[in-house]
Motif scaffolding. Structure first.
Motif, PDB file in Angstrom:
ATOM      1  N   ARG A   7       0.840  -1.205   0.000  1.00 30.17           N
ATOM      2  CA  ARG A   7       0.000   0.000   0.000  1.00 30.17           C
ATOM      3  C   ARG A   7       0.872   1.251   0.000  1.00 30.17           C
ATOM      4  N   ASP A   8       1.953   1.234   0.802  1.00 31.91           N
ATOM      5  CA  ASP A   8       2.869   2.372   0.822  1.00 31.91           C
ATOM      6  C   ASP A   8       3.517   2.571  -0.538  1.00 31.91           C
ATOM      7  N   ASN A   9       3.932   1.485  -1.174  1.00 33.22           N
ATOM      8  CA  ASN A   9       4.556   1.577  -2.491  1.00 33.22           C
ATOM      9  C   ASN A   9       3.594   2.198  -3.503  1.00 33.22           C
ATOM     10  N   ARG A  10       2.358   1.803  -3.465  1.00 29.48           N
ATOM     11  CA  ARG A  10       1.352   2.368  -4.378  1.00 29.48           C
ATOM     12  C   ARG A  10       1.169   3.862  -4.124  1.00 29.48           C
ATOM     13  N   LYS A  11       1.191   4.273  -2.856  1.00 34.45           N
ATOM     14  CA  LYS A  11       1.062   5.699  -2.527  1.00 34.45           C
ATOM     15  C   LYS A  11       2.256   6.489  -3.044  1.00 34.45           C
ATOM     16  N   VAL A  12       3.447   5.929  -2.890  1.00 36.80           N
ATOM     17  CA  VAL A  12       4.648   6.602  -3.388  1.00 36.80           C
ATOM     18  C   VAL A  12       4.553   6.790  -4.894  1.00 36.80           C
ATOM     19  N   ILE A  13       4.174   5.757  -5.605  1.00 36.22           N
ATOM     20  CA  ILE A  13       4.041   5.846  -7.062  1.00 36.22           C
ATOM     21  C   ILE A  13       3.008   6.905  -7.440  1.00 36.22           C
ATOM     22  N   GLN A  14       1.904   6.931  -6.741  1.00 35.04           N
ATOM     23  CA  GLN A  14       0.865   7.923  -7.020  1.00 35.04           C
ATOM     24  C   GLN A  14       1.399   9.344  -6.804  1.00 35.04           C
ATOM     25  N   ARG A  15       2.136   9.567  -5.735  1.00 38.49           N
ATOM     26  CA  ARG A  15       2.687  10.903  -5.464  1.00 38.49           C
ATOM     27  C   ARG A  15       3.722  11.301  -6.511  1.00 38.49           C
ATOM     28  N   VAL A  16       4.551  10.359  -6.933  1.00 43.36           N
ATOM     29  CA  VAL A  16       5.550  10.672  -7.962  1.00 43.36           C
ATOM     30  C   VAL A  16       4.853  11.055  -9.268  1.00 43.36           C
ATOM     31  N   ARG A  17       3.849  10.299  -9.649  1.00 45.57           N
ATOM     32  CA  ARG A  17       3.111  10.618 -10.887  1.00 45.57           C
ATOM     33  C   ARG A  17       2.467  11.999 -10.799  1.00 45.57           C
ATOM     34  N   GLN A  18       1.908  12.327  -9.646  1.00 48.96           N
ATOM     35  CA  GLN A  18       1.274  13.634  -9.486  1.00 48.96           C
ATOM     36  C   GLN A  18       2.297  14.764  -9.519  1.00 48.96           C
ATOM     37  N   SER A  19       3.518  14.496  -9.091  1.00 51.00           N
ATOM     38  CA  SER A  19       4.542  15.547  -9.035  1.00 51.00           C
ATOM     39  C   SER A  19       5.146  15.851 -10.405  1.00 51.00           C
ATOM     40  N   GLN A  20       4.926  15.002 -11.390  1.00 48.60           N
ATOM     41  CA  GLN A  20       5.539  15.203 -12.702  1.00 48.60           C
ATOM     42  C   GLN A  20       5.115  16.514 -13.355  1.00 48.60           C
ATOM     43  N   ASP A  21       3.886  16.948 -13.150  1.00 51.58           N
ATOM     44  CA  ASP A  21       3.453  18.234 -13.709  1.00 51.58           C
ATOM     45  C   ASP A  21       4.293  19.377 -13.145  1.00 51.58           C
ATOM     46  N   ASP A  22       4.601  19.319 -11.852  1.00 54.06           N
ATOM     47  CA  ASP A  22       5.422  20.362 -11.233  1.00 54.06           C
ATOM     48  C   ASP A  22       6.845  20.346 -11.792  1.00 54.06           C
ATOM     49  N   VAL A  23       7.401  19.165 -11.975  1.00 53.91           N
ATOM     50  CA  VAL A  23       8.754  19.050 -12.532  1.00 53.91           C
ATOM     51  C   VAL A  23       8.792  19.681 -13.922  1.00 53.91           C
ATOM     52  N   TRP A  24       7.841  19.338 -14.769  1.00 55.54           N
ATOM     53  CA  TRP A  24       7.828  19.891 -16.118  1.00 55.54           C
ATOM     54  C   TRP A  24       7.561  21.392 -16.117  1.00 55.54           C
ATOM     55  N   ARG A  25       6.771  21.872 -15.176  1.00 54.35           N
ATOM     56  CA  ARG A  25       6.504  23.312 -15.074  1.00 54.35           C
ATOM     57  C   ARG A  25       7.802  24.064 -14.752  1.00 54.35           C
ATOM     58  N   VAL A  26       8.582  23.538 -13.809  1.00 50.96           N
ATOM     59  CA  VAL A  26       9.853  24.173 -13.440  1.00 50.96           C
ATOM     60  C   VAL A  26      10.839  24.076 -14.607  1.00 50.96           C
ATOM     61  N   ALA A  27      10.898  22.927 -15.262  1.00 47.14           N
ATOM     62  CA  ALA A  27      11.793  22.762 -16.412  1.00 47.14           C
ATOM     63  C   ALA A  27      11.445  23.762 -17.508  1.00 47.14           C
TER      64      ALA A  27
END
Length: 78
Positions: A7-27
């Motif tokens: 369950r923790d692993n799934r949450k981590v993956i979900q948070r990483v996927r959600q953070s990708q928009d922020d990474v691309w915005r900064v890039a």
């Protein structure tokens, strides 16, 4: 039923996927300012035991005087 680790692993993956928009915005911001930007590939662990094989080396890299590692943290406001 999934273990707490899975369950923790799934949450981590979900948070990483959600953070990708922020990474691309900064890039995009750095790129628009004329800086060279590199974004390493994002990989995901298949299970909890595989998680250490998918640790990132930074969200993005920007070439200023030399290539600098940038960690992006998205903020949420309520």
């Amino acid at each position: 039923m999934r273990s707490p680790e899975e369950r923790d692993n799934r949450k981590v993956i979900q948070r990483v996927r959600q953070s990708q928009d922020d990474v691309w915005r900064v890039a995009r911001w750095f790129s628009n300012k004329g800086y060279e930007v590199r974004i390493p590939p994002t990989t995901y662990a298949k299970n909890y035991e595989d998680r250490l094989n998918h640790q990132d080396q930074g969200d993005l890299y920007v070439k200023l005087q030399k290539e600098e590692r940038v960690e992006v943290k998205g903020l949420s406001a309520q």
